[in-house]
Design a protein around this motif. Structure first.
Motif, PDB file in Angstrom:
ATOM      1  N   UNK A 131       0.830  -1.199   0.000  1.00 33.39           N
ATOM      2  CA  UNK A 131       0.000   0.000   0.000  1.00 33.39           C
ATOM      3  C   UNK A 131       0.868   1.254   0.000  1.00 33.39           C
ATOM      4  N   UNK A 132       2.025   1.184   0.673  1.00 37.21           N
ATOM      5  CA  UNK A 132       2.958   2.312   0.642  1.00 37.21           C
ATOM      6  C   UNK A 132       3.394   2.594  -0.792  1.00 37.21           C
ATOM      7  N   UNK A 133       3.758   1.560  -1.522  1.00 33.18           N
ATOM      8  CA  UNK A 133       4.210   1.735  -2.898  1.00 33.18           C
ATOM      9  C   UNK A 133       3.114   2.333  -3.773  1.00 33.18           C
ATOM     10  N   UNK A 134       1.873   1.873  -3.587  1.00 37.87           N
ATOM     11  CA  UNK A 134       0.761   2.396  -4.374  1.00 37.87           C
ATOM     12  C   UNK A 134       0.517   3.868  -4.054  1.00 37.87           C
ATOM     13  N   UNK A 135       0.570   4.219  -2.765  1.00 35.95           N
ATOM     14  CA  UNK A 135       0.350   5.604  -2.365  1.00 35.95           C
ATOM     15  C   UNK A 135       1.476   6.497  -2.863  1.00 35.95           C
ATOM     16  N   UNK A 136       2.690   6.000  -2.821  1.00 30.80           N
ATOM     17  CA  UNK A 136       3.839   6.749  -3.314  1.00 30.80           C
ATOM     18  C   UNK A 136       3.713   6.988  -4.819  1.00 30.80           C
ATOM     19  N   UNK A 137       3.260   5.979  -5.541  1.00 25.81           N
ATOM     20  CA  UNK A 137       3.050   6.106  -6.979  1.00 25.81           C
ATOM     21  C   UNK A 137       1.994   7.173  -7.277  1.00 25.81           C
ATOM     22  N   UNK A 138       0.915   7.160  -6.523  1.00 23.19           N
ATOM     23  CA  UNK A 138      -0.134   8.154  -6.701  1.00 23.19           C
ATOM     24  C   UNK A 138       0.423   9.558  -6.484  1.00 23.19           C
ATOM     25  N   UNK A 178       7.177   3.690   8.379  1.00 19.43           N
ATOM     26  CA  UNK A 178       6.769   4.882   9.115  1.00 19.43           C
ATOM     27  C   UNK A 178       7.653   6.076   8.751  1.00 19.43           C
ATOM     28  N   UNK A 179       8.964   5.863   8.742  1.00 22.67           N
ATOM     29  CA  UNK A 179       9.881   6.963   8.442  1.00 22.67           C
ATOM     30  C   UNK A 179       9.709   7.469   7.010  1.00 22.67           C
ATOM     31  N   UNK A 180       9.558   6.542   6.073  1.00 25.63           N
ATOM     32  CA  UNK A 180       9.383   6.948   4.683  1.00 25.63           C
ATOM     33  C   UNK A 180       8.034   7.633   4.477  1.00 25.63           C
ATOM     34  N   UNK A 183       8.209  11.194   5.818  1.00 24.62           N
ATOM     35  CA  UNK A 183       8.975  12.089   4.949  1.00 24.62           C
ATOM     36  C   UNK A 183       8.142  12.524   3.742  1.00 24.62           C
ATOM     37  N   UNK A 184       7.374  11.604   3.191  1.00 18.72           N
ATOM     38  CA  UNK A 184       6.512  11.936   2.057  1.00 18.72           C
ATOM     39  C   UNK A 184       5.356  12.844   2.488  1.00 18.72           C
ATOM     40  N   UNK A 185       4.754  12.530   3.626  1.00 22.98           N
ATOM     41  CA  UNK A 185       3.629  13.341   4.109  1.00 22.98           C
ATOM     42  C   UNK A 185       4.084  14.765   4.393  1.00 22.98           C
TER      43      UNK A 185
END
Length: 215
Positions: A131-138, A178-180, A183-185
Motif C-alpha cells: 500500500x505504501x508503494x501504491x500511495x507513493x506512486x499516486x 513509518x519513516x518513509x 517524509x513523504x507526508x
C-alpha cells in the motif's frame, strides 16, 4: 487499493499492461536477472499481446527489461549501490517539481495528494509496504501533473520507479515504512501550503531520508 483505481482512469490497454508489469518489477515478483517470455507476461497481466509488447518496449527503454531476441526478456539486475546514483539525478528535478507544484497545484491535484497522504499514513499503521508503494506512486504521478512541467515529469518518472524498487528491496520492517511515509507526508504538506520554498526544502529532506537507506 482505492488509489490504484484512481490512477487507472482513462488509461489505454498498453498503459494498464505497463502499470501491471511495473508493479511486478518493483515488488520483485519479477526477480532481478529472471528471464521470462512474452507468453508468461501475457498470462501474468491478463492482457493481450499488443499492449504487453508495447509495455515491454517501454520498460526496456526505462531500464527495467533487457530484450533478448529469440531468448526472451531479462529483468534488469538490482544493485543496491545504484540507488545513490538514481537519487543524484532525482534530487534537482524533485526540488523543481515540488516548488512548482506549490505554486500551480489545482484543487484536484491537492485532493489526490491528500489521498496519497492518507494512504501513506495507513500503510505505516498497518505495516503494509504494498500500500505504501501504491500511495507513493499516486503522489509521484500527481506531483508531475501539479507542477505543470511535462519535461521534468517525463524524466523523473522512471527514476521514481527505480527508487521504489530499491526501497522495496532495502526496507526493513514497520519503522522503515513509518519513516518513509512521514517524509513523504511532510513534503505533501509543504506543497499544499502553497509555499515554494517550504516545498523545495522538504523535497530535499525526502532525498536525504532516502539516502540513509543506501548501503
Amino acid at each position: 487499493m482505492e488509489n490504484m483505481k484512481v490512477m487507472a482512469v482513462n488509461e489505454s490497454q498498453a498503459d494498464i499492461a505497463y502499470r501491471s508489469l511495473e508493479r511486478m518489477i518493483v515488488t520483485l515478483a519479477l526477480e532481478p536477472g529472471m528471464v521470462v517470455n512474452e507468453r508468461s507476461l501475457i498470462d501474468a497481466t491478463g492482457m493481450g499481446r499488443t499492449p504487453v509488447r508495447e509495455a515491454i518496449q517501454r520498460l526496456a527503454l526505462e531500464g527495467f527489461f533487457e530484450i533478448r531476441p529469440r531468448s526472451g526478456v531479462r529483468v534488469a539486475d538490482l544493485e543496491p549501490q545504484d540507488f545513490g546514483r538514481v537519487l543524484d539525478v532525482r534530487q534537482g528535478i524533485e526540488v523543481l517539481l515540488a516548488r512548482d507544484a506549490a505554486r500551480f497545484a489545482g484543487a484536484v491535484d491537492i485532493d489526490r495528494m491528500k489521498m496519497a497522504a492518507e494512504n501513506l499514513k495507513k500503510s505505516a499503521e498497518e505495516n503494509d509496504p504494498y500500500n505504501f508503494l501504491d500511495a507513493d506512486k499516486l503522489f509521484d504521478e500527481t506531483l508531475g501533473k501539479a507542477a505543470g512541467n511535462i519535461f521534468a515529469a517525463r524524466v523523473v518518472e522512471p527514476l521514481q520507479t527505480h527508487s521504489r524498487r530499491f526501497w522495496f528491496r532495502l526496507y526493513r520492517g514497520q519503522e522503515a515504512i513509518i519513516n518513509s511515509a512521514n517524509a513523504h507526508i511532510s513534503l505533501i504538506e509543504g506543497i499544499v501550503s502553497g509555499k515554494p520554498d517550504v516545498a523545495g526544502n522538504r523535497a530535499m529532506k525526502l532525498m536525504e531520508h532516502l539516502r540513509k537507506m543506501v548501503p
